[in-house]
Motif scaffolding. Structure first.
Motif, short mmCIF file in Angstrom:
data_model
loop_
_atom_site.label_atom_id
_atom_site.label_comp_id
_atom_site.label_asym_id
_atom_site.label_seq_id
_atom_site.Cartn_x
_atom_site.Cartn_y
_atom_site.Cartn_z
N LEU A 353 0.81 -1.21 0.00
CA LEU A 353 0.00 0.00 0.00
C LEU A 353 0.85 1.27 0.00
O LEU A 353 0.52 2.25 -0.68
CB LEU A 353 -0.93 0.00 1.21
N ARG A 354 1.93 1.28 0.75
CA ARG A 354 2.79 2.46 0.77
C ARG A 354 3.41 2.70 -0.60
O ARG A 354 3.52 3.85 -1.06
CB ARG A 354 3.87 2.32 1.84
N SER A 355 3.82 1.62 -1.25
CA SER A 355 4.40 1.76 -2.58
C SER A 355 3.37 2.29 -3.57
O SER A 355 3.70 3.08 -4.47
CB SER A 355 4.95 0.42 -3.06
N VAL A 356 2.11 1.87 -3.41
CA VAL A 356 1.05 2.38 -4.28
C VAL A 356 0.93 3.89 -4.14
O VAL A 356 0.86 4.64 -5.13
CB VAL A 356 -0.30 1.70 -3.96
N GLN A 357 0.92 4.38 -2.91
CA GLN A 357 0.82 5.81 -2.66
C GLN A 357 1.98 6.56 -3.31
O GLN A 357 1.79 7.63 -3.92
CB GLN A 357 0.78 6.09 -1.16
N ARG A 358 3.18 6.02 -3.19
CA ARG A 358 4.35 6.70 -3.75
C ARG A 358 4.34 6.66 -5.28
O ARG A 358 4.75 7.62 -5.93
CB ARG A 358 5.62 6.04 -3.20
N LEU A 359 3.86 5.56 -5.83
CA LEU A 359 3.78 5.47 -7.29
C LEU A 359 2.77 6.46 -7.85
O LEU A 359 3.00 7.12 -8.87
CB LEU A 359 3.41 4.05 -7.71
N VAL A 360 1.63 6.58 -7.18
CA VAL A 360 0.59 7.52 -7.63
C VAL A 360 1.13 8.95 -7.55
O VAL A 360 0.89 9.77 -8.46
CB VAL A 360 -0.69 7.37 -6.78
N GLU A 361 1.84 9.27 -6.49
CA GLU A 361 2.43 10.60 -6.37
C GLU A 361 3.48 10.84 -7.44
O GLU A 361 3.54 11.93 -8.04
CB GLU A 361 3.03 10.76 -4.96
N LEU A 362 4.31 9.83 -7.70
CA LEU A 362 5.39 9.98 -8.67
C LEU A 362 4.86 10.17 -10.08
O LEU A 362 5.38 11.00 -10.85
CB LEU A 362 6.31 8.76 -8.60
N ARG A 363 3.81 9.45 -10.45
CA ARG A 363 3.33 9.53 -11.82
C ARG A 363 2.58 10.83 -12.12
O ARG A 363 2.23 11.10 -13.25
CB ARG A 363 2.47 8.31 -12.15
N ARG A 364 2.34 11.63 -11.09
CA ARG A 364 1.82 12.97 -11.33
C ARG A 364 2.88 13.87 -11.96
O ARG A 364 2.56 14.90 -12.54
CB ARG A 364 1.34 13.59 -10.01
N HIS A 365 4.13 13.46 -11.80
CA HIS A 365 5.24 14.28 -12.29
C HIS A 365 5.89 13.70 -13.54
O HIS A 365 6.39 14.44 -14.39
CB HIS A 365 6.29 14.44 -11.19
N ARG A 366 5.88 12.37 -13.63
CA ARG A 366 6.51 11.75 -14.81
C ARG A 366 6.03 10.31 -14.94
O ARG A 366 5.36 9.77 -14.06
CB ARG A 366 8.03 11.79 -14.70
N ARG A 367 6.41 9.68 -16.02
CA ARG A 367 6.04 8.29 -16.28
C ARG A 367 6.84 7.34 -15.38
O ARG A 367 8.03 7.57 -15.10
CB ARG A 367 6.31 7.94 -17.74
N ILE A 368 6.17 6.29 -14.91
CA ILE A 368 6.82 5.29 -14.06
C ILE A 368 7.69 4.38 -14.92
O ILE A 368 7.25 3.86 -15.95
CB ILE A 368 5.78 4.46 -13.29
N ARG A 369 8.93 4.18 -14.46
CA ARG A 369 9.86 3.26 -15.12
C ARG A 369 10.10 2.07 -14.19
O ARG A 369 9.85 2.13 -12.98
CB ARG A 369 11.17 3.96 -15.46
N PHE A 370 10.61 0.99 -14.75
CA PHE A 370 10.83 -0.22 -13.95
C PHE A 370 11.81 0.04 -12.81
O PHE A 370 11.68 -0.53 -11.72
CB PHE A 370 11.34 -1.36 -14.83
N GLN A 371 12.77 0.91 -13.04
CA GLN A 371 13.75 1.23 -12.00
C GLN A 371 13.07 1.86 -10.78
O GLN A 371 13.55 1.72 -9.65
CB GLN A 371 14.82 2.17 -12.56
#
Length: 419
Positions: A353-371
């Motif tokens: 769940l914590r990773s989900v929150q961070r991913l959602v926040e991150l993708r507001r700024h740029r595309r998610i990469r595997f890294q």
């Protein structure tokens, strides 16, 4: 009997009650008060708060004498075991002694039923009352709620305890009638309902007080306090033939109906001179572990019990429930992390769940990469077949569920997580 001998018997007898936790209790403080401090060996159990802190509790029974003859219980009246009984004053003395030596942060107190349900509940309340009022104890207190006790006693218990627990023990009415005929499922549910109403009323009063603070001429007006840590219960696993699907559905109904904080699962432990009809061996501890994982998915991830087990039976032991669900829903995967709803991302094996929150926040700024998944310390070896990122897509050969199951089966329980 010496106090240390009583402690040896009654601390050991308490180990069968798994409904022991300190999560959800508010922080207490003695700052500015003349009381003992607060929680922010023998008879000691360890629990974890929501922020990850490990706290220690003195976990004992007031007595292991009992009027009931529940067949799965080592303390049943027909059991041939050493018996002991504390007075309320002895439990208080032990609690304060352990606390002053910085051994514990609070007390978990349960009991067998002696004389009557009301008398036993009064004795449990007396311990909490002495700690709170006489000794100004600000530590955590978890009391066992006895369902058959007078509702007025349950109301009083909630004013002293941080958490109450009324154990349902068995998930079905049939099992309860067979193994614990002196207990009534309706009575247990009534007690849980009363506790919920008390908690709701206290929360509503606190909300109103926050909206309308006390006047300057009445600064001490405070909302009533009632079991702020909520309530919990316990179910025994493996004492009867009830399958995991039924157990989880029962737990799900308890969460929805009574807003329990936790349902605890305790693997049946074969007892000496066990009555006929009880299993000769304990169920695999891994089964208990899988139930906790499934329960976590129901409470935190929005899964329904029917989703985790679509038909009667038990949870798979070789893989965790979240991975098992994903393997049976291959039409949902691979999932594009850059487009999917957060609730669906949370269903990807290996992403918490914590990773989900961070991913959602991150993708507001740029595309998610595997890294990014690697940087968040997601379980990469598990999630590879289930995700799509800007620079990654699983190979077509990774869509075969049977082959994936063989590849992803964890080799040992110690390597499994709740994700």
């Amino acid at each position: 009997m010496e106090l240390i001998d009583k402690l040896s018997i009654l601390a050991d007898a308490a180990k069968y009650d798994a409904s022991c936790a300190s999560s959800g209790a508010p922080n207490r403080t003695s700052r500015g008060k003349a009381g003992l401090g607060a929680s922010s060996g023998m008879g000691i159990c360890h629990s974890f708060t929501p922020d990850g802190r490990c706290v220690s509790l003195l976990k004992v029974l007031l007595t292991n004498f009992c009027l009931y003859d529940c067949q799965y219980c080592i303390n049943r009246r027909s059991s041939n075991i050493p018996r002991a009984r504390f007075t309320p004053e002895e439990v208080v003395r032990l609690t304060l002694s352990f606390y002053r030596r910085n051994t514990i942060s609070g007390l978990f107190l349960s009991s067998g039923i002696i004389r009557s349900s009301d008398y036993t509940m009064e004795q449990l309340i007396q311990v909490a009352r002495l700690l709170r009022e006489t000794h100004q104890f600000r530590g955590y207190i978890h009391l066992k709620a006895i369902p058959e006790a007078d509702p007025r006693l349950l109301e009083e218990a909630g004013r002293y305890a941080d958490r109450l627990s009324a154990n349902i023990e068995l998930p079905t009415l049939t099992s309860l009638k067979t193994l614990a005929p002196e207990k009534q499922l309706g009575t247990i549910h009534s007690a849980m309902g009363q506790i919920r109403q008390g908690i709701d009323a206290a929360n509503d009063a606190a909300t109103q007080e926050a909206k309308h603070p006390p006047r300057s001429d009445n600064p001490k007006r405070l909302a009533p306090r009632y079991a702020p840590g909520g309530q919990s219960t316990q179910m025994i696993v493996g004492a009867d033939t009830t399958d995991d699907r039924t157990i989880l559905q029962s737990a799900e109904q308890l969460y929805q109906r009574f807003r329990l904080k936790r349902v605890y699962y305790s693997a049946f432990s074969p007892i000496p001179e066990r009555p006929a009809g009880l299993p000769q061996a304990a169920p695999p501890l891994l089964r208990e572990h899988r139930l906790y994982q499934a329960d976590f998915l129901i409470r935190g991830y929005g899964f329904a019990a029917a989703e985790l087990l679509g038909k009667p039976g038990n949870l798979a032991l070789d893989i965790d429930p979240k991975l098992a669900w994903a393997l049976t829903h291959r039409d949902t995967f691979p999932l594009d992390i850059n487009r999917a709803e957060p609730a669906l991302i949370a269903r990807v094996p290996g992403i918490g769940l914590r990773s989900v929150q961070r991913l959602v926040e991150l993708r507001r700024h740029r595309r998610i990469r595997f890294q990014d998944l690697i940087a968040l310390r997601c379980r990469i070896e598990i999630l590879r077949p289930f995700v799509v990122t800007q620079d990654y897509r699983p190979a077509d050969g990774q869509r075969d569920s049977a082959r994936l199951r063989q590849q992803l089966t964890a080799p040992q329980p110690a390597q499994m997580a709740l994700w």
